[in-house]
Design a protein around this motif. Sequence first.
Motif, PDB file in Angstrom:
ATOM      1  N   ARG A 259       0.848  -1.194   0.000  1.00 15.29           N
ATOM      2  CA  ARG A 259       0.000   0.000   0.000  1.00 15.29           C
ATOM      3  C   ARG A 259       0.879   1.238   0.000  1.00 15.29           C
ATOM      4  NH1 ARG A 259      -2.487  -0.100   6.181  1.00 15.29           N
ATOM      5  NH2 ARG A 259      -0.524  -0.593   7.246  1.00 15.29           N
ATOM      6  N   PRO A 260       0.321   2.419  -0.294  1.00 12.71           N
ATOM      7  CA  PRO A 260       1.158   3.611  -0.486  1.00 12.71           C
ATOM      8  C   PRO A 260       1.920   4.068   0.756  1.00 12.71           C
ATOM      9  CG  PRO A 260      -1.023   3.927  -1.434  1.00 12.71           C
ATOM     10  CD  PRO A 260      -1.083   2.666  -0.653  1.00 12.71           C
ATOM     11  N   THR A 261       1.303   3.932   1.933  1.00 10.05           N
ATOM     12  CA  THR A 261       1.941   4.433   3.158  1.00 10.05           C
ATOM     13  C   THR A 261       1.658   3.494   4.324  1.00 10.05           C
ATOM     14  OG1 THR A 261      -0.020   5.737   3.756  1.00 10.05           O
ATOM     15  CG2 THR A 261       1.677   6.869   2.453  1.00 10.05           C
ATOM     16  N   ALA A 262       2.482   3.627   5.358  1.00 13.08           N
ATOM     17  CA  ALA A 262       2.166   2.956   6.622  1.00 13.08           C
ATOM     18  C   ALA A 262       0.884   3.562   7.179  1.00 13.08           C
ATOM     19  CB  ALA A 262       3.314   3.144   7.608  1.00 13.08           C
ATOM     20  N   ALA A 263       0.067   2.739   7.803  1.00  8.95           N
ATOM     21  CA  ALA A 263      -1.223   3.223   8.316  1.00  8.95           C
ATOM     22  C   ALA A 263      -1.775   2.202   9.301  1.00  8.95           C
ATOM     23  CB  ALA A 263      -2.201   3.447   7.164  1.00  8.95           C
ATOM     24  N   ALA A 264      -2.979   2.485   9.781  1.00  5.79           N
ATOM     25  CA  ALA A 264      -3.633   1.578  10.717  1.00  5.79           C
ATOM     26  C   ALA A 264      -4.035   0.282  10.022  1.00  5.79           C
ATOM     27  CB  ALA A 264      -4.862   2.251  11.323  1.00  5.79           C
ATOM     28  N   ILE A 265      -3.961  -0.803  10.782  1.00  9.38           N
ATOM     29  CA  ILE A 265      -4.568  -2.073  10.384  1.00  9.38           C
ATOM     30  C   ILE A 265      -5.383  -2.538  11.594  1.00  9.38           C
ATOM     31  CG2 ILE A 265      -2.775  -2.665   8.757  1.00  9.38           C
ATOM     32  CD1 ILE A 265      -2.796  -4.625  11.929  1.00  9.38           C
ATOM     33  N   HIS A 266      -6.205  -3.567  11.401  1.00  9.85           N
ATOM     34  CA  HIS A 266      -6.846  -4.151  12.580  1.00  9.85           C
ATOM     35  C   HIS A 266      -6.638  -5.645  12.553  1.00  9.85           C
ATOM     36  CE1 HIS A 266     -10.393  -6.281  10.997  1.00  9.85           C
ATOM     37  NE2 HIS A 266     -10.394  -5.368  10.048  1.00  9.85           N
ATOM     38  N   ILE A 267      -6.479  -6.213  13.704  1.00 14.87           N
ATOM     39  CA  ILE A 267      -6.350  -7.652  13.869  1.00 14.87           C
ATOM     40  C   ILE A 267      -7.405  -8.089  14.869  1.00 14.87           C
ATOM     41  CG2 ILE A 267      -4.873  -9.497  14.768  1.00 14.87           C
ATOM     42  CD1 ILE A 267      -2.506  -7.977  13.582  1.00 14.87           C
ATOM     43  N   ASP A 268      -8.386  -8.847  14.399  1.00 15.85           N
ATOM     44  CA  ASP A 268      -9.529  -9.240  15.228  1.00 15.85           C
ATOM     45  C   ASP A 268     -10.144  -8.031  15.931  1.00 15.85           C
ATOM     46  OD1 ASP A 268      -9.490 -11.900  14.503  1.00 15.85           O
ATOM     47  OD2 ASP A 268      -8.136 -12.493  16.114  1.00 15.85           O
ATOM     48  N   GLY A 269     -10.253  -6.934  15.172  1.00 13.35           N
ATOM     49  CA  GLY A 269     -10.932  -5.737  15.661  1.00 13.35           C
ATOM     50  C   GLY A 269     -10.063  -4.773  16.453  1.00 13.35           C
ATOM     51  N   GLU A 270      -8.843  -5.187  16.807  1.00 12.21           N
ATOM     52  CA  GLU A 270      -7.965  -4.317  17.590  1.00 12.21           C
ATOM     53  C   GLU A 270      -7.007  -3.577  16.658  1.00 12.21           C
ATOM     54  OE1 GLU A 270      -8.231  -3.819  20.972  1.00 12.21           O
ATOM     55  OE2 GLU A 270     -10.029  -5.032  20.714  1.00 12.21           O
ATOM     56  N   PRO A 271      -6.864  -2.254  16.822  1.00 22.29           N
ATOM     57  CA  PRO A 271      -6.047  -1.475  15.888  1.00 22.29           C
ATOM     58  C   PRO A 271      -4.552  -1.524  16.211  1.00 22.29           C
ATOM     59  CG  PRO A 271      -7.058  -0.027  17.510  1.00 22.29           C
ATOM     60  CD  PRO A 271      -7.571  -1.415  17.806  1.00 22.29           C
ATOM     61  N   PHE A 272      -3.755  -1.502  15.158  1.00 20.51           N
ATOM     62  CA  PHE A 272      -2.301  -1.408  15.251  1.00 20.51           C
ATOM     63  C   PHE A 272      -1.816  -0.545  14.091  1.00 20.51           C
ATOM     64  CE2 PHE A 272      -3.467  -5.497  17.040  1.00 20.51           C
ATOM     65  CZ  PHE A 272      -2.701  -5.587  18.197  1.00 20.51           C
ATOM     66  N   MET A 273      -0.630   0.012  14.231  1.00 22.74           N
ATOM     67  CA  MET A 273       0.025   0.655  13.096  1.00 22.74           C
ATOM     68  C   MET A 273       0.942  -0.365  12.451  1.00 22.74           C
ATOM     69  SD  MET A 273      -1.121   3.667  12.659  1.00 22.74           S
ATOM     70  CE  MET A 273       0.100   4.269  11.470  1.00 22.74           C
ATOM     71  N   MET A 274       0.972  -0.363  11.118  1.00 21.23           N
ATOM     72  CA  MET A 274       1.801  -1.313  10.404  1.00 21.23           C
ATOM     73  C   MET A 274       2.321  -0.646   9.137  1.00 21.23           C
ATOM     74  SD  MET A 274       0.866  -5.353   9.822  1.00 21.23           S
ATOM     75  CE  MET A 274       0.904  -5.778  11.569  1.00 21.23           C
TER      76      MET A 274
END
Length: 295
Positions: A259-274
């Motif tokens: 993807r173009p930039t690092a950004a938020a992701i979610h894993i089982d509904g919990e947010p992380f930056m990746m």
Amino acid sequence: MRKSNILFIINPISGGKDKMKIPALIDTYLDRSRFIGNYRITEYAGHAAEIVEETLSLDFDIIVAVGGDGTINEVGAKVLEQKKVLGIIPFGSGNGLARFLKIPMDPRKALEVINQCHITHIDTATFNEKVYFNMAGMGFDAHVSAVFAGNKKRGLSGYLKLGLKEMLSYKPDTYTILVDGKSYTRKAFVVSVANSSQYGNNAHISPLASVSDGLLDVCVIKNFPLYRIPVLAFYMLTAKTHHSGMVEIIKGKDIHISRPTAAAIHIDGEPFMMGKEIDISIKPLSLRVIVPLLS
């Protein structure tokens, strides 16, 4: 017959629901002829995983997550690592994995499932080495999860209000998706990688998904005008998303997303930056879970 040692890990804040009656329900309805029951209540983020680590020497056979998909993820990752058995009493906002596995939303009935102790194996997956069981992804849903994490009003209504507000300003990204060696370039509102069929609350993003087929479903929600939100919601709530032109579903085992930039992701509904590059893979039938014995 040897009794199984069982530990209930209770997240008191997941889903904004009061769980202080759970210990009494355990004391009343857990089958003491089969189980030696204990419980611990989490006090902060990450505490559930710490509790499982602390109890490694106590030889628990079954560890039960009492909470939502995030709690299940935190407990389940350690259960997977230690090759124990996972139990679930759903108490979150969406309860996606529990609903998919047909675990009752009523805690007393969920305890009856624990008492039956019917064990099956399910697939697990990793998202840049972070384990997940239900759903992981990026795009709008991950963005909302990140914003929602700082919102004191938990629960479905708070999430929906925030989502509608954020939707007005959110701009879709273009993703390069490699699935088992085949490349796809898509401008997308959401890219979700589904193990089960639904986010939660019976909102199905990939109705034909299975947790035991050794495959993940890459679900691309295409960019769409806001007036079509009710149409997408209809397809999700009637489990017909795979018939919608708004959603593309690609099945596979080994997935790479750029993807173009690092950004938020979610894993089982919990947010992380990746970061910009994300590797996803599946581990077939790697987790033992207690599920209902369906006729």
